[in-house]
Design a protein around this motif. Sequence first.
Motif, PDB file in Angstrom:
ATOM      1  N   TRP A   1     -62.194  12.332  32.142  1.00 56.43           N
ATOM      2  CA  TRP A   1     -61.683  13.428  32.952  1.00 56.43           C
ATOM      3  C   TRP A   1     -62.580  13.715  34.147  1.00 56.43           C
ATOM      4  N   ASP A   2     -63.886  13.551  33.987  1.00 55.82           N
ATOM      5  CA  ASP A   2     -64.765  13.716  35.150  1.00 55.82           C
ATOM      6  C   ASP A   2     -64.442  12.681  36.223  1.00 55.82           C
ATOM      7  N   GLY A   3     -64.083  11.467  35.805  1.00 53.86           N
ATOM      8  CA  GLY A   3     -63.780  10.416  36.761  1.00 53.86           C
ATOM      9  C   GLY A   3     -62.387  10.468  37.328  1.00 53.86           C
ATOM     10  N   ASN A   4     -61.468  11.181  36.645  1.00 57.66           N
ATOM     11  CA  ASN A   4     -60.060  11.160  37.062  1.00 57.66           C
ATOM     12  C   ASN A   4     -59.501  12.526  37.443  1.00 57.66           C
ATOM     13  N   ALA A   5     -60.337  13.549  37.420  1.00 56.98           N
ATOM     14  CA  ALA A   5     -59.852  14.897  37.729  1.00 56.98           C
ATOM     15  C   ALA A   5     -59.290  14.992  39.142  1.00 56.98           C
ATOM     16  N   ASP A   6     -59.948  14.338  40.098  1.00 59.17           N
ATOM     17  CA  ASP A   6     -59.473  14.426  41.486  1.00 59.17           C
ATOM     18  C   ASP A   6     -58.069  13.838  41.615  1.00 59.17           C
TER      19      ASP A   6
ATOM     20  N   CYS B   1     -58.831  24.064  29.773  1.00 60.23           N
ATOM     21  CA  CYS B   1     -58.123  24.723  30.875  1.00 60.23           C
ATOM     22  C   CYS B   1     -57.908  23.850  32.098  1.00 60.23           C
ATOM     23  N   GLY B   2     -58.585  22.684  32.196  1.00 66.76           N
ATOM     24  CA  GLY B   2     -58.471  21.905  33.429  1.00 66.76           C
ATOM     25  C   GLY B   2     -58.966  22.721  34.601  1.00 66.76           C
ATOM     26  N   ALA B   3     -58.119  22.922  35.608  1.00 69.00           N
ATOM     27  CA  ALA B   3     -58.473  23.739  36.767  1.00 69.00           C
ATOM     28  C   ALA B   3     -58.060  25.195  36.586  1.00 69.00           C
ATOM     29  N   ALA B   4     -57.751  25.584  35.367  1.00 67.10           N
ATOM     30  CA  ALA B   4     -57.509  26.980  34.982  1.00 67.10           C
ATOM     31  C   ALA B   4     -56.293  27.597  35.654  1.00 67.10           C
ATOM     32  N   GLN B   5     -55.290  26.777  35.940  1.00 70.86           N
ATOM     33  CA  GLN B   5     -54.075  27.323  36.547  1.00 70.86           C
ATOM     34  C   GLN B   5     -53.408  28.343  35.624  1.00 70.86           C
ATOM     35  N   CYS B   6     -53.328  28.027  34.328  1.00 75.68           N
ATOM     36  CA  CYS B   6     -52.686  28.946  33.379  1.00 75.68           C
ATOM     37  C   CYS B   6     -53.487  30.239  33.258  1.00 75.68           C
ATOM     38  N   ALA B   7     -54.801  30.107  33.154  1.00 72.76           N
ATOM     39  CA  ALA B   7     -55.643  31.292  33.051  1.00 72.76           C
ATOM     40  C   ALA B   7     -55.512  32.175  34.287  1.00 72.76           C
ATOM     41  N   ARG B   8     -55.364  31.563  35.435  1.00 72.91           N
ATOM     42  CA  ARG B   8     -55.212  32.331  36.683  1.00 72.91           C
ATOM     43  C   ARG B   8     -53.894  33.107  36.681  1.00 72.91           C
ATOM     44  N   TRP B   9     -52.841  32.493  36.145  1.00 70.29           N
ATOM     45  CA  TRP B   9     -51.559  33.196  36.013  1.00 70.29           C
ATOM     46  C   TRP B   9     -51.710  34.391  35.075  1.00 70.29           C
ATOM     47  N   LEU B  10     -52.399  34.182  33.967  1.00 75.22           N
ATOM     48  CA  LEU B  10     -52.621  35.266  33.011  1.00 75.22           C
ATOM     49  C   LEU B  10     -53.410  36.407  33.647  1.00 75.22           C
ATOM     50  N   ALA B  11     -54.455  36.056  34.397  1.00 77.55           N
ATOM     51  CA  ALA B  11     -55.254  37.087  35.059  1.00 77.55           C
ATOM     52  C   ALA B  11     -54.409  37.886  36.041  1.00 77.55           C
TER      53      ALA B  11
ATOM     54  N   HIS C   1     -66.640  18.790  33.658  1.00 80.37           N
ATOM     55  CA  HIS C   1     -67.260  19.538  34.747  1.00 80.37           C
ATOM     56  C   HIS C   1     -66.462  19.388  36.037  1.00 80.37           C
ATOM     57  N   ARG C   2     -65.907  18.204  36.269  1.00 78.82           N
ATOM     58  CA  ARG C   2     -65.163  17.985  37.511  1.00 78.82           C
ATOM     59  C   ARG C   2     -63.872  18.808  37.536  1.00 78.82           C
ATOM     60  N   GLN C   3     -63.207  18.934  36.395  1.00 78.40           N
ATOM     61  CA  GLN C   3     -62.034  19.797  36.354  1.00 78.40           C
ATOM     62  C   GLN C   3     -62.417  21.239  36.679  1.00 78.40           C
ATOM     63  N   LEU C   4     -63.558  21.681  36.182  1.00 76.43           N
ATOM     64  CA  LEU C   4     -63.989  23.049  36.450  1.00 76.43           C
ATOM     65  C   LEU C   4     -64.378  23.240  37.917  1.00 76.43           C
ATOM     66  N   ARG C   5     -64.816  22.185  38.574  1.00 79.37           N
ATOM     67  CA  ARG C   5     -65.061  22.291  40.011  1.00 79.37           C
ATOM     68  C   ARG C   5     -63.751  22.513  40.770  1.00 79.37           C
ATOM     69  N   HIS C   6     -62.670  21.922  40.281  1.00 79.58           N
ATOM     70  CA  HIS C   6     -61.365  22.191  40.890  1.00 79.58           C
ATOM     71  C   HIS C   6     -60.945  23.640  40.634  1.00 79.58           C
TER      72      HIS C   6
END
Length: 253
Positions: A13-18, A61-71, A84-89
């Motif tokens: 996932w770090d290598g393929n998140a982008d 959470c990946g890039a936390a799209q769902c969490a952002r909707w919840l917030a 870590h790379r997903q969290l950078r997104h």
Amino acid sequence: MLSQSSRANRWWWDGNADDYQGEHGGFLGDARFVWCPEGLDEADAQLLGEVGGRAVLEIGCGAAQCARWLAGRGARVAAFDISHRQLRHSQRIDLETGVRVPVVQADAEALPYREGVFDLACSAFGALPFVAEPLAVFREVRRVLRPGGRFVFSVSHPIRWAFPDDPGPRGLTSDRSYFDRTPYTETGERGEVTYVEHHRTMGDWVGLLAAAGLRLDGLTEPEWPPGHERVWGGWSPLRGRNLPGTAIFSCSA
């Protein structure tokens, strides 16, 4: 210590998140809760119930799209991912949208949260298809949920493992045993495992939930919606009209 599955998938996932966010980010949105490639939206499905004022944990959470909707709907959100790379997104989207989601890097088999602090937990294809010990994850989820707390998660529908992961006609003919639980793996040039995805039957999932002390309250198998023409890996209109692609388990502690 991370398991082989966790190490491999953190690396992958770090290598393929982008590429993943580039290909699927538009469909997922920056602050949208999409349960699956069929496009089932939590805004319509309401599988989590009322979220305003609730403490909610997003698992994988990946890039936390769902969490952002919840917030955005008044939930008090925490989220984590192994990559870590997903969290950078996630950080990038925070800056672009002005909606900040607190995220940490963690393994789902050992959650960095106190006991009984969340009202809800959710996971949209996060972590559970990739972990070697889902029972450990379920026990951790139960630990951090308050009594009566709700847990909803989506995974590839188990029946899909009996068919080739092909969006075309070849993907409509079973060519392997549904009961073969051999994980799907990819390896590098030196033979090291670089990606792992695990198969559990429907009975396995139900049994694991029961063993962790979680009650299964409902099972959703989203149908392929009319007019939805997007292909996502092995998901396609052709296969979606004939085979279930996703299973969503609704549980309570």
